[in-house]
Write a protein that holds these residues in place. Structure first.
Motif, PDB file in Angstrom:
ATOM      1  N   ASP A   1      34.718  61.140  14.834  1.00  0.00           N
ATOM      2  CA  ASP A   1      35.254  62.004  15.086  1.00  0.00           C
ATOM      3  C   ASP A   1      34.403  62.457  16.991  1.00  0.00           C
ATOM      4  N   VAL A   2      34.806  62.122  18.030  1.00  0.00           N
ATOM      5  CA  VAL A   2      34.932  62.763  19.134  1.00  0.00           C
ATOM      6  C   VAL A   2      35.755  63.086  19.900  1.00  0.00           C
ATOM      7  N   GLY A   3      34.545  64.527  20.437  1.00  0.00           N
ATOM      8  CA  GLY A   3      34.897  65.486  21.027  1.00  0.00           C
ATOM      9  C   GLY A   3      35.520  66.274  19.857  1.00  0.00           C
ATOM     10  N   CYS A   4      35.083  66.758  18.610  1.00  0.00           N
ATOM     11  CA  CYS A   4      35.449  67.114  17.480  1.00  0.00           C
ATOM     12  C   CYS A   4      35.571  68.164  17.598  1.00  0.00           C
TER      13      CYS A   4
ATOM     14  N   ASP B   1      30.493  66.446  19.594  1.00  0.00           N
ATOM     15  CA  ASP B   1      30.584  67.338  20.978  1.00  0.00           C
ATOM     16  C   ASP B   1      29.861  67.645  21.662  1.00  0.00           C
ATOM     17  N   LEU B   2      30.105  67.797  22.541  1.00  0.00           N
ATOM     18  CA  LEU B   2      29.246  68.383  24.396  1.00  0.00           C
ATOM     19  C   LEU B   2      29.160  69.585  24.184  1.00  0.00           C
ATOM     20  N   SER B   3      29.744  71.127  23.111  1.00  0.00           N
ATOM     21  CA  SER B   3      29.064  72.133  22.537  1.00  0.00           C
ATOM     22  C   SER B   3      28.327  72.710  21.577  1.00  0.00           C
ATOM     23  N   PRO B   4      27.317  72.920  21.722  1.00  0.00           N
ATOM     24  CA  PRO B   4      26.265  73.373  20.316  1.00  0.00           C
ATOM     25  C   PRO B   4      26.930  74.521  19.527  1.00  0.00           C
ATOM     26  N   THR B   5      27.937  75.313  20.240  1.00  0.00           N
ATOM     27  CA  THR B   5      28.780  76.212  19.099  1.00  0.00           C
ATOM     28  C   THR B   5      29.349  76.072  18.767  1.00  0.00           C
ATOM     29  N   MET B   6      30.672  74.465  19.719  1.00  0.00           N
ATOM     30  CA  MET B   6      31.200  74.175  18.456  1.00  0.00           C
ATOM     31  C   MET B   6      30.836  73.375  17.621  1.00  0.00           C
TER      32      MET B   6
ATOM     33  N   GLN C   1      26.496  65.747  21.937  1.00  0.00           N
ATOM     34  CA  GLN C   1      26.582  63.966  22.434  1.00  0.00           C
ATOM     35  C   GLN C   1      27.589  64.344  23.519  1.00  0.00           C
ATOM     36  N   ASP C   2      27.098  64.364  24.517  1.00  0.00           N
ATOM     37  CA  ASP C   2      28.300  63.457  25.915  1.00  0.00           C
ATOM     38  C   ASP C   2      28.761  62.248  25.493  1.00  0.00           C
ATOM     39  N   LEU C   3      30.209  62.582  25.039  1.00  0.00           N
ATOM     40  CA  LEU C   3      30.200  60.977  25.522  1.00  0.00           C
ATOM     41  C   LEU C   3      30.308  59.884  25.884  1.00  0.00           C
ATOM     42  N   ALA C   4      29.712  60.410  27.052  1.00  0.00           N
ATOM     43  CA  ALA C   4      29.397  59.403  28.228  1.00  0.00           C
ATOM     44  C   ALA C   4      27.971  58.802  28.092  1.00  0.00           C
ATOM     45  N   ARG C   5      28.011  59.274  27.458  1.00  0.00           N
ATOM     46  CA  ARG C   5      25.985  58.583  26.779  1.00  0.00           C
ATOM     47  C   ARG C   5      25.759  58.508  25.233  1.00  0.00           C
ATOM     48  N   LEU C   6      26.809  57.874  24.266  1.00  0.00           N
ATOM     49  CA  LEU C   6      27.287  58.239  23.293  1.00  0.00           C
ATOM     50  C   LEU C   6      26.163  57.584  22.487  1.00  0.00           C
TER      51      LEU C   6
END
Length: 273
Positions: A70-73, A93-98, A120-125
């Motif tokens: 699930d990317v950008g979860c 997800d890009l955000s540690p808090t998310m 994770q940054d999706l561009a460097r997944l």
């Protein structure tokens, strides 16, 4: 943006922007104000979530043990749903808090043993894998840099198992809609995504709509300029008018839909059941 929500920043720094969203709204109620329409009222975001669920529902009926990415979860709303259906789910997800909030919600729903959440940054997944199902909901529309967008799609394709399925829900109108673009969002023409997917060796297996009612896209570019009481009343009115149209015709009115669901496989893969 809205009469009481958060406007788009002048400069978009994705890591900072999504972490700020998460810190403001991820732990508040359902968390939808962090992951749907930023800071919007609960009734509006619940309508968005329900429209998304109806559009995605045919593709979320998974078998036990299905490996899901699930990317950008975000706060884990789709991750926990799929884990409850006995999927083995990785949320990124890009955000540690998310991510922290997604872990907390998975624990509350007793699915933490079937979920793993990573920053994770999706561009460097780099999420191990491969995965039988890769799900992304309104993620690519927030990647503004063309090279990063291309890299994100490539990294997802690289994580897809043979015979696996990729399901992406994005703002992708059939006609150009630049009047709704902001410094954090692009409503790209549907053909832009289709060309990008083909470039990365992904074959379109199905395409469906989500929200063909036009009232929201008419109102949203003007909402911040309205006095708050008038803006909230207008928002409630367009939500009330849009819901029956989107519920009844969202999946079939593909050409009129603001968002689209793309169901993809790699070229040469055997169709997954």
């Amino acid at each position: 943006m809205n009469a009481r929500g958060a406007p788009a920043p002048e400069q978009y720094l994705p890591h900072h922007y999504w972490e700020d969203r998460a810190r403001r709204f991820a732990a508040e109620g359902s968390g939808l104000a962090a992951v749907c329409s930023y800071g919007m009222p609960e009734f509006y975001n619940r309508m968005i979530h329900w429209s998304q669920y109806l559009a995605l529902r045919p593709w979320l009926d998974i078998r036990p043990g299905t490996r899901v990415l699930d990317v950008g979860c975000g706060v884990g709303r789709w991750s926990t749903l799929l884990a409850r259906r006995l999927g083995i789910v990785t949320g990124a997800d890009l955000s540690p808090t998310m991510i922290a909030e997604a872990r907390r919600r998975a624990e509350l729903q007793s699915v933490s043993s079937r979920t793993r959440f990573i920053v994770q940054d999706l561009a460097r997944l780099d999420a191990d894998g491969p995965f039988d199902l890769i799900l992304g909901v309104t993620v690519l529309q927030h990647i503004l840099d063309p090279q990063s967008l291309r890299s994100a799609v490539k990294r997802m394709a690289d994580h897809l198992a043979p015979g696996g399925r990729m399901v992406l829900l994005e703002a992708a109108p059939a006609n150009t809609a630049e009047h709704c673009d902001t410094t954090v969002f692009r409503a790209r023409h549907r053909r832009v995504y289709l060309d990008l997917f083909a470039e990365q060796g992904l074959e379109l297996r199905a395409l469906s709509g989500v929200d063909p009612a036009p009232f929201k896209t008419w109102l949203l570019p003007h909402l911040r300029g309205l006095p708050r009481p008038l803006g909230m009343s207008a928002l409630a009115a367009v939500t009330l008018a849009s819901t029956p149209i989107d519920v009844l015709f969202g999946r079939i009115a593909v050409e009129r839909s603001w968002h689209a669901v793309f169901v993809l496989q790699r070229n040469g893969d055997v169709h997954a059941a």
